[in-house]
Design a protein around this motif. Sequence first.
Motif, PDB file in Angstrom:
ATOM      1  N   ARG A  74      47.694  50.763  57.303  1.00 11.40           N
ATOM      2  CA  ARG A  74      48.165  51.907  56.522  1.00 11.40           C
ATOM      3  C   ARG A  74      49.207  51.440  55.496  1.00 11.40           C
ATOM      4  NH1 ARG A  74      46.955  56.987  54.574  1.00 11.40           N
ATOM      5  NH2 ARG A  74      48.809  58.316  54.540  1.00 11.40           N
ATOM      6  N   ALA A  75      50.064  50.520  55.896  1.00  8.71           N
ATOM      7  CA  ALA A  75      51.069  50.008  54.956  1.00  8.71           C
ATOM      8  C   ALA A  75      50.379  49.311  53.780  1.00  8.71           C
ATOM      9  CB  ALA A  75      52.011  49.040  55.661  1.00  8.71           C
ATOM     10  N   GLY A  76      49.313  48.585  54.080  1.00  9.09           N
ATOM     11  CA  GLY A  76      48.559  47.940  53.015  1.00  9.09           C
ATOM     12  C   GLY A  76      47.947  48.949  52.071  1.00  9.09           C
ATOM     13  N   SER A  77      47.388  50.020  52.621  1.00  5.98           N
ATOM     14  CA  SER A  77      46.777  51.053  51.778  1.00  5.98           C
ATOM     15  C   SER A  77      47.825  51.738  50.907  1.00  5.98           C
ATOM     16  CB  SER A  77      46.060  52.099  52.641  1.00  5.98           C
ATOM     17  OG  SER A  77      44.936  51.533  53.268  1.00  5.98           O
ATOM     18  N   ILE A  78      48.988  52.002  51.482  1.00  7.37           N
ATOM     19  CA  ILE A  78      50.067  52.611  50.695  1.00  7.37           C
ATOM     20  C   ILE A  78      50.463  51.658  49.555  1.00  7.37           C
ATOM     21  CG2 ILE A  78      52.491  53.320  50.747  1.00  7.37           C
ATOM     22  CD1 ILE A  78      51.988  54.283  53.665  1.00  7.37           C
ATOM     23  N   GLY A  79      50.603  50.374  49.896  1.00  8.26           N
ATOM     24  CA  GLY A  79      50.979  49.388  48.878  1.00  8.26           C
ATOM     25  C   GLY A  79      49.954  49.294  47.767  1.00  8.26           C
ATOM     26  N   ILE A  80      48.674  49.268  48.145  1.00  8.57           N
ATOM     27  CA  ILE A  80      47.608  49.162  47.144  1.00  8.57           C
ATOM     28  C   ILE A  80      47.607  50.383  46.239  1.00  8.57           C
ATOM     29  CG2 ILE A  80      45.084  49.254  46.880  1.00  8.57           C
ATOM     30  CD1 ILE A  80      45.019  47.444  49.488  1.00  8.57           C
ATOM     31  N   TYR A  81      47.691  51.567  46.847  1.00  5.27           N
ATOM     32  CA  TYR A  81      47.692  52.788  46.023  1.00  5.27           C
ATOM     33  C   TYR A  81      48.850  52.762  45.022  1.00  5.27           C
ATOM     34  CZ  TYR A  81      47.966  57.701  44.689  1.00  5.27           C
ATOM     35  OH  TYR A  81      48.028  58.867  43.948  1.00  5.27           O
ATOM     36  N   CYS A  82      50.042  52.450  45.514  1.00  2.46           N
ATOM     37  CA  CYS A  82      51.226  52.474  44.638  1.00  2.46           C
ATOM     38  C   CYS A  82      51.148  51.381  43.575  1.00  2.46           C
ATOM     39  CB  CYS A  82      52.498  52.307  45.465  1.00  2.46           C
ATOM     40  SG  CYS A  82      52.819  53.672  46.596  1.00  2.46           S
ATOM     41  N   ALA A  83      50.695  50.188  43.955  1.00  3.76           N
ATOM     42  CA  ALA A  83      50.619  49.089  42.994  1.00  3.76           C
ATOM     43  C   ALA A  83      49.618  49.406  41.888  1.00  3.76           C
ATOM     44  CB  ALA A  83      50.235  47.796  43.706  1.00  3.76           C
ATOM     45  N   ARG A  84      48.459  49.918  42.278  1.00  6.64           N
ATOM     46  CA  ARG A  84      47.433  50.263  41.286  1.00  6.64           C
ATOM     47  C   ARG A  84      47.919  51.363  40.335  1.00  6.64           C
ATOM     48  NH1 ARG A  84      41.981  48.165  40.603  1.00  6.64           N
ATOM     49  NH2 ARG A  84      41.476  47.027  42.493  1.00  6.64           N
ATOM     50  N   ALA A  86      51.021  52.018  39.615  1.00 10.96           N
ATOM     51  CA  ALA A  86      52.089  51.465  38.776  1.00 10.96           C
ATOM     52  C   ALA A  86      51.505  50.660  37.623  1.00 10.96           C
ATOM     53  CB  ALA A  86      53.030  50.595  39.616  1.00 10.96           C
ATOM     54  N   VAL A  87      50.515  49.838  37.931  1.00 12.86           N
ATOM     55  CA  VAL A  87      49.881  49.027  36.882  1.00 12.86           C
ATOM     56  C   VAL A  87      49.249  49.946  35.827  1.00 12.86           C
ATOM     57  CG1 VAL A  87      47.945  47.472  36.409  1.00 12.86           C
ATOM     58  CG2 VAL A  87      49.526  46.966  38.285  1.00 12.86           C
ATOM     59  N   ALA A  88      48.557  50.980  36.299  1.00 12.70           N
ATOM     60  CA  ALA A  88      47.930  51.915  35.348  1.00 12.70           C
ATOM     61  C   ALA A  88      48.999  52.612  34.512  1.00 12.70           C
ATOM     62  CB  ALA A  88      47.092  52.940  36.111  1.00 12.70           C
ATOM     63  N   ASP A  89      50.081  53.027  35.167  1.00 17.89           N
ATOM     64  CA  ASP A  89      51.152  53.734  34.449  1.00 17.89           C
ATOM     65  C   ASP A  89      51.836  52.834  33.432  1.00 17.89           C
ATOM     66  OD1 ASP A  89      52.922  56.047  34.097  1.00 17.89           O
ATOM     67  OD2 ASP A  89      54.457  54.751  34.989  1.00 17.89           O
ATOM     68  N   ILE A  92      49.775  48.245  30.803  1.00 20.84           N
ATOM     69  CA  ILE A  92      49.542  46.828  30.516  1.00 20.84           C
ATOM     70  C   ILE A  92      48.034  46.552  30.486  1.00 20.84           C
ATOM     71  CG2 ILE A  92      49.511  45.917  32.903  1.00 20.84           C
ATOM     72  CD1 ILE A  92      51.535  43.753  31.840  1.00 20.84           C
ATOM     73  N   ASP A  93      47.631  45.607  29.659  1.00 21.77           N
ATOM     74  CA  ASP A  93      46.216  45.245  29.535  1.00 21.77           C
ATOM     75  C   ASP A  93      45.855  44.362  30.734  1.00 21.77           C
ATOM     76  OD1 ASP A  93      43.674  44.535  28.822  1.00 21.77           O
ATOM     77  OD2 ASP A  93      44.277  43.299  27.099  1.00 21.77           O
ATOM     78  N   TRP A  94      45.584  44.999  31.859  1.00 24.23           N
ATOM     79  CA  TRP A  94      45.463  44.290  33.137  1.00 24.23           C
ATOM     80  C   TRP A  94      44.363  43.232  33.098  1.00 24.23           C
ATOM     81  CZ3 TRP A  94      48.453  43.114  36.861  1.00 24.23           C
ATOM     82  CH2 TRP A  94      47.947  42.661  38.093  1.00 24.23           C
ATOM     83  N   GLY A  95      43.304  43.508  32.386  1.00 23.25           N
ATOM     84  CA  GLY A  95      42.194  42.554  32.317  1.00 23.25           C
ATOM     85  C   GLY A  95      42.602  41.224  31.704  1.00 23.25           C
ATOM     86  N   ASN A  96      43.641  41.237  30.902  1.00 26.02           N
ATOM     87  CA  ASN A  96      44.088  40.007  30.246  1.00 26.02           C
ATOM     88  C   ASN A  96      45.429  39.499  30.772  1.00 26.02           C
ATOM     89  OD1 ASN A  96      41.912  39.490  28.406  1.00 26.02           O
ATOM     90  ND2 ASN A  96      42.558  41.358  27.330  1.00 26.02           N
ATOM     91  N   VAL A  97      45.876  40.050  31.882  1.00 28.24           N
ATOM     92  CA  VAL A  97      47.128  39.574  32.485  1.00 28.24           C
ATOM     93  C   VAL A  97      46.844  38.302  33.289  1.00 28.24           C
ATOM     94  CG1 VAL A  97      48.838  40.097  34.300  1.00 28.24           C
ATOM     95  CG2 VAL A  97      48.227  41.840  32.605  1.00 28.24           C
ATOM     96  N   ASP A  98      47.707  37.291  33.125  1.00 27.61           N
ATOM     97  CA  ASP A  98      47.608  36.069  33.923  1.00 27.61           C
ATOM     98  C   ASP A  98      48.076  36.394  35.339  1.00 27.61           C
ATOM     99  OD1 ASP A  98      47.862  33.654  35.194  1.00 27.61           O
ATOM    100  OD2 ASP A  98      49.072  32.687  33.621  1.00 27.61           O
ATOM    101  N   ARG A  99      47.113  36.534  36.261  1.00 32.34           N
ATOM    102  CA  ARG A  99      47.449  36.995  37.620  1.00 32.34           C
ATOM    103  C   ARG A  99      48.300  35.969  38.372  1.00 32.34           C
ATOM    104  NH1 ARG A  99      43.082  40.881  38.357  1.00 32.34           N
ATOM    105  NH2 ARG A  99      42.594  41.403  36.196  1.00 32.34           N
ATOM    106  N   SER A 100      48.313  34.720  37.912  1.00 35.15           N
ATOM    107  CA  SER A 100      49.139  33.724  38.592  1.00 35.15           C
ATOM    108  C   SER A 100      50.619  33.912  38.243  1.00 35.15           C
ATOM    109  CB  SER A 100      48.697  32.305  38.218  1.00 35.15           C
ATOM    110  OG  SER A 100      49.048  32.015  36.874  1.00 35.15           O
ATOM    111  N   LYS A 101      50.905  34.758  37.264  1.00 33.47           N
ATOM    112  CA  LYS A 101      52.297  35.009  36.871  1.00 33.47           C
ATOM    113  C   LYS A 101      52.743  36.418  37.255  1.00 33.47           C
ATOM    114  CE  LYS A 101      54.642  32.567  34.867  1.00 33.47           C
ATOM    115  NZ  LYS A 101      55.657  31.623  35.422  1.00 33.47           N
TER     116      LYS A 101
END
Lengths: 416, 83
Positions: A74-84, A86-89, A92-101
């Motif tokens: 459940r903690a993982g699901s909460i984290g995923i929902y909030c992170a997604r 936040a990214v949408a809000d 940021i051009d997520w498709g072109n973000v360097d995920r290693s950074k």
Amino acid sequence: MTADRPDHQRIVITGVGLTAPNGNSLSEFRQALLAGRSGVTAYETRYFGPTLAGVCHFDELRYQKRKEVRRGTRAGSIGIYCAREAVADSGIDWGNVDRSKVGIYIGVTEHGNVETENEIFLLKGYDYDTQFWSHHHNPRTVANNPAGEVSLNLRITGPHYTLGAACAAGNAGIIQGAQMLRLGDCDLALCGGVSESIHTFGIFASFHSQGALAKHEDPTKASRPFDLDRNGIVVAEGGCIFTLERLTDAQARGAKIYGEVAGYAMNSDATDFVLPDPTRQAECMRLALDRAGMQPEQIGIVSTHATGTSSGDTQECEALRAVWGSNDGQPTLFNNTKSFIGHAMGAAGALELAGNLPSFDDCVCHPTINLDRLDPQCELPGLVVNQPREGVQVDAILNNSFGMLGINSAVIVRKM
Amino acid sequence: MTAAEIRDAILDILHDIAPDEDLSNLKDEVPFREQLELDSMDFLDIVMELRKRYRIQIPEEEYTELSSMSSTVRYLEPRMKGI
């Protein structure tokens, strides 16, 4: 001091994703806070029976497959929902973000109790024969699980970990994110806190044994910090994750900026397992102010930590009066978000900060509700009681979050 | 249990551990992994569910017998005869 830092060392909030018992986005949450709408409801948990809790109702399947929900926590699901969210809000051009950074820094009060309690409950049906113990137990209960599930879901290959910081964890996540950006460890930080604690019976039973679990015939009135009739904590689940960026990066992409993380501090009481120490709490707030280069009267709103316990609330008020004084003329306002949603534990600090951020633009300070008879020991000049205060100029918010074992934190966010 | 009943029992388990999958067109002779998104943890789930539901113990060296529906049913049929 932040004022002396070059722009590439200044850290700003560019996105917010959250789930609270009274809202699944910042706008819903803010509307509920301004409307005085509680998220506390009747609740029942294994062994403990009927009680009260703040329960979230976000759509887990918005960002996860059913199999991922089943395998994860459940903690993982909460984290995923909030992170997604936040990214949408953040825009940021997520498709072109360097995920290693990208770094993931998520505060937790505790993790793994839910899954351990569930496994032991199931194992009882097999007469405690451990060959029926799930192979999912370890990946579900490792302490980095909530951050790790975000990494898996968003395919982020930069650092991920959780910060165990009791109920100061939400602030600790934000502070870690800001520090890692300054160190150059990441270019985008996903940070804040999550809590799934309402799915354990242990947290309710332990607070009850401690005499610190709230009860009230009307669930919406059970969480009542600063009130003479307060009788303890309402446990809540929730999550809030921010996207933090360096000011130069945010400006270069024309990002919406909620505010600047202008100062922060963490310290320790070193006195008791559960009882807070107002002297160290006041030191923590002063240190955050000093690092922000600000005086107490420059803070528009103090988002208090108070949880509705008899001693905790009075101790924090003592610390606040030590920093702000008892003068009726002082301009700072004080509010409390737990009065609406209960205590969201590891998520509390981040959620309570998020709930106040819109005040920079809408010029409203949401109140502390359920305050019918003010405890004289909790008198604070500027305490906003039961009704929102409108038409206020808010240039900075100081967000308090304290926790067991004497962990204190304060984060200051300044309007840009 | 008959072969048909064992097949239904395996389908029930697959419904639980792979709830996003459409199992209506499952081809019995084709390995599960070629038609479903299953990893090693999922196969351990199949083993665990057989243990929990039917008290069937499958030694680790025989896990490969569970690669497809038909091989699984063939492997389990003598072991679930009396169930």
